[in-house]
Enzyme design. Structure first.
Site, mmCIF file in Angstrom:
data_model
loop_
_atom_site.group_PDB
_atom_site.id
_atom_site.type_symbol
_atom_site.label_atom_id
_atom_site.label_comp_id
_atom_site.label_asym_id
_atom_site.label_seq_id
_atom_site.Cartn_x
_atom_site.Cartn_y
_atom_site.Cartn_z
ATOM 1 N N LYS A 12 0.848 -1.137 -0.067
ATOM 2 C CA LYS A 12 -0.012 0.232 0.137
ATOM 3 C C LYS A 12 0.846 1.362 -0.195
ATOM 4 O O LYS A 12 0.528 2.277 -0.834
ATOM 5 C CB LYS A 12 -0.992 0.013 1.215
ATOM 6 N N ASN A 13 1.949 1.123 0.865
ATOM 7 C CA ASN A 13 2.604 2.466 1.022
ATOM 8 C C ASN A 13 3.524 2.724 -0.234
ATOM 9 O O ASN A 13 4.186 4.092 -0.313
ATOM 10 C CB ASN A 13 3.362 2.450 2.442
ATOM 11 N N ARG A 18 -4.640 10.477 4.208
ATOM 12 C CA ARG A 18 -3.300 11.203 4.239
ATOM 13 C C ARG A 18 -2.583 11.314 2.952
ATOM 14 O O ARG A 18 -1.964 12.282 2.618
ATOM 15 C CB ARG A 18 -2.746 11.072 5.348
ATOM 16 N N CYS A 68 -5.926 8.229 9.405
ATOM 17 C CA CYS A 68 -5.819 7.567 10.940
ATOM 18 C C CYS A 68 -5.582 8.812 11.691
ATOM 19 O O CYS A 68 -4.879 9.537 11.597
ATOM 20 C CB CYS A 68 -4.780 6.530 10.796
ATOM 21 N N ARG A 85 0.516 14.576 11.867
ATOM 22 C CA ARG A 85 1.498 14.380 10.681
ATOM 23 C C ARG A 85 1.271 15.420 9.829
ATOM 24 O O ARG A 85 0.744 15.627 8.824
ATOM 25 C CB ARG A 85 1.032 12.958 9.881
ATOM 26 N N ASP A 114 3.843 20.629 7.025
ATOM 27 C CA ASP A 114 4.727 21.827 6.811
ATOM 28 C C ASP A 114 6.222 21.375 6.123
ATOM 29 O O ASP A 114 6.577 22.352 5.490
ATOM 30 C CB ASP A 114 5.042 22.179 8.034
ATOM 31 N N GLN A 115 6.380 20.306 6.143
ATOM 32 C CA GLN A 115 7.807 19.957 5.468
ATOM 33 C C GLN A 115 7.578 19.962 4.087
ATOM 34 O O GLN A 115 8.444 20.177 3.420
ATOM 35 C CB GLN A 115 8.307 18.482 5.917
ATOM 36 N N ASP A 125 4.581 0.773 11.925
ATOM 37 C CA ASP A 125 3.505 -0.010 11.476
ATOM 38 C C ASP A 125 3.332 -1.202 11.829
ATOM 39 O O ASP A 125 2.247 -2.070 11.516
ATOM 40 C CB ASP A 125 3.478 0.073 9.843
ATOM 41 N N ILE A 157 7.406 7.488 16.695
ATOM 42 C CA ILE A 157 7.046 8.118 15.642
ATOM 43 C C ILE A 157 5.632 8.762 15.648
ATOM 44 O O ILE A 157 5.578 10.026 15.494
ATOM 45 C CB ILE A 157 7.079 6.942 14.417
ATOM 46 N N ARG A 182 -8.568 -0.545 4.522
ATOM 47 C CA ARG A 182 -7.623 0.551 3.955
ATOM 48 C C ARG A 182 -6.257 0.163 3.467
ATOM 49 O O ARG A 182 -5.645 0.594 2.636
ATOM 50 C CB ARG A 182 -7.474 1.710 4.777
#
Length: 416
Positions: A22-23, A92, A116, A121, A124-125, A304, A326, A396
């Protein structure tokens, strides 16, 4: 709203084919925005988040053709440079359209993301990096508005390691004028998979797999074919399931070279594993050993997998400690596991687990994607029936998880 009903106590025996990650799939799908040519992708998992992303990309004018695990994207007719709140609020990763749209078309309007509820999270970066590349960015009424005639290469040092931030800036930099250097870049395998696709599309990227990416911008990218990497998180989740229940399973379509941290801890748990080229045979006949760990960025222990390993620790033969570095809200599964008879106490970002002899089934509620997977593992190990509510979180990120578990002997069913 669907629920999962599990009757625990069954050993898991048989084969499981691991789906695409997924990621990796989500940013790779967004890369289709960077070119007018065909981007042909294979091993794309059947997930709710993937469906949402394809819907989001389709409404920009990107042409999407799907045939099973194969997806073909064509960006020759993109005419709407926007990601609306209705689609972004549930996922996200939608922020990943910002960099490609801005780089190729000079503007983008993207809703601030949701997903989630596991902690802040911030984006801004992403914004800081795009501004360094020359973008003019304003935030108004919940939307990010970005404009720039042409992005210019720059040296960008992010304040923290951010996976989606690295991916967004990497995609944007491929079409920027001149050289871009991304310092403190995320090293996750999913970032590497995206970078490999971009190179196949004509991008010039050095340092792939390291924390320093150097990109020489090119005028345009072209189409390419690519197969999404295997999901290391799904694979490790199934290994945790057999560690908790006992059994003998073989995982197929795996990438063991990107799973070192999880595999090391699974060996500590007592799981016996035989590693093949793209397979893992896992056998477990004893109560798990407790494992203490601390989550951190790749190649460290993945956040995760924190909840899934905690589920194994709940029935281990001793105490353990888990520290989450994290996300600040990623212990929401603790109170649900305690409803099943677990003995977990938390103090700030650390959980202290005392292994119990037996979990007992009860109604529980999933609070996020990985928490839902951990409750499935706990339910498989528990005595009696466990009913898990809000499993849309599970859908998801896991491709038909209950079907795969049924095939290896689990007593699990989806209730509409």
């Amino acid at each position: 709203m669907d629920k999962l009903l599990i009757t625990g106590g069954k050993r898991l025996v048989g084969d499981v084919t691991i789906s695409g990650a997924k990621n990796a799939a989500l940013p790779i799908l967004c890369a289709g925005l960077l070119t007018s040519g065909d981007v042909v992708l294979d091993n794309v998992p059947h997930l709710h988040d993937v469906a949402t992303m394809l819907k989001l990309l389709g409404q920009t004018g990107l042409k999407v053709a799907q045939d099973g695990e194969k997806v073909t994207l064509n960006g020759s007719a993109i005419d709407k440079l926007e990601a609306p709140y209705e689609l972004v609020k549930t996922m996200r990763a939608s922020i990943l359209v910002l960099g490609p749209l801005l780089a190729r078309f000079g503007e983008a309007k993207v809703s601030l993301p949701g997903g989630c509820a596991i902690g802040s999270r911030p984006v801004d970066q992403h914004i800081k990096g795009l501004q360094a590349l020359g973008a003019e960015i304003t935030i108004d009424a919940g939307y990010i508005y970005a404009k720039c005639k042409k992005l210019k290469g720059a040296r960008i040092v992010t304040d923290m390691i951010t996976v989606t931030g690295t991916e967004n800036l990497l995609m944007a930099a491929t079409l920027a004028e001149g050289e871009t250097i991304l310092e403190n870049a995320a090293r996750e395998p999913e970032v590497t998979d995206l970078a490999n696709l971009l190179v196949a599309m004509g991008a010039r990227i050095e340092g792939i797999g390291t924390d320093r990416l150097v990109i020489q911008g090119v005028p345009e990218l072209h189409g390419a074919s690519h197969s999404v990497i295997s999901d290391r998180i799904e694979a490790a989740t199934f290994l945790c399931a057999v560690a908790a229940t006992g059994g003998d399973i073989t995982l197929r379509n795996t990438r063991t070279d990107i799973m070192d941290a999880a595999l090391d801890k699974l060996r500590e748990v007592g799981l016996q594993m035989t590693i093949g080229k793209d397979t893992i045979r896992a056998q477990m006949d004893a109560r798990p050993n407790p494992v203490t760990f601390r989550t951190t960025e790749y190649p460290g222990f993945p956040t995760d997998m924190q909840a899934q390993f905690m589920a194994v620790n709940t029935i281990a033969n001793g105490p353990s400690r888990v520290t989450e570095t994290i996300f600040e809200n990623r212990f929401m599964h603790v109170q649900e596991m305690n409803r099943l008879g677990a003995a977990i106490e938390t103090d700030g970002n650390t959980a202290f687990i005392k292994g119990v002899d037996q979990l007992v089934g009860a109604p529980v509620m999933a609070t996020d994607l990985r928490a839902s997977a951990s409750l499935v593992i706990a339910g498989l190990a528990a005595k009696g029936e466990t009913l898990i509510d809000r499993i849309y979180h599970l859908d998801r990120g896991y491709d038909r998880m209950e079907v795969k578990l049924q095939a290896i002997g689990a007593n699990i069913s989806r209730i509409k």
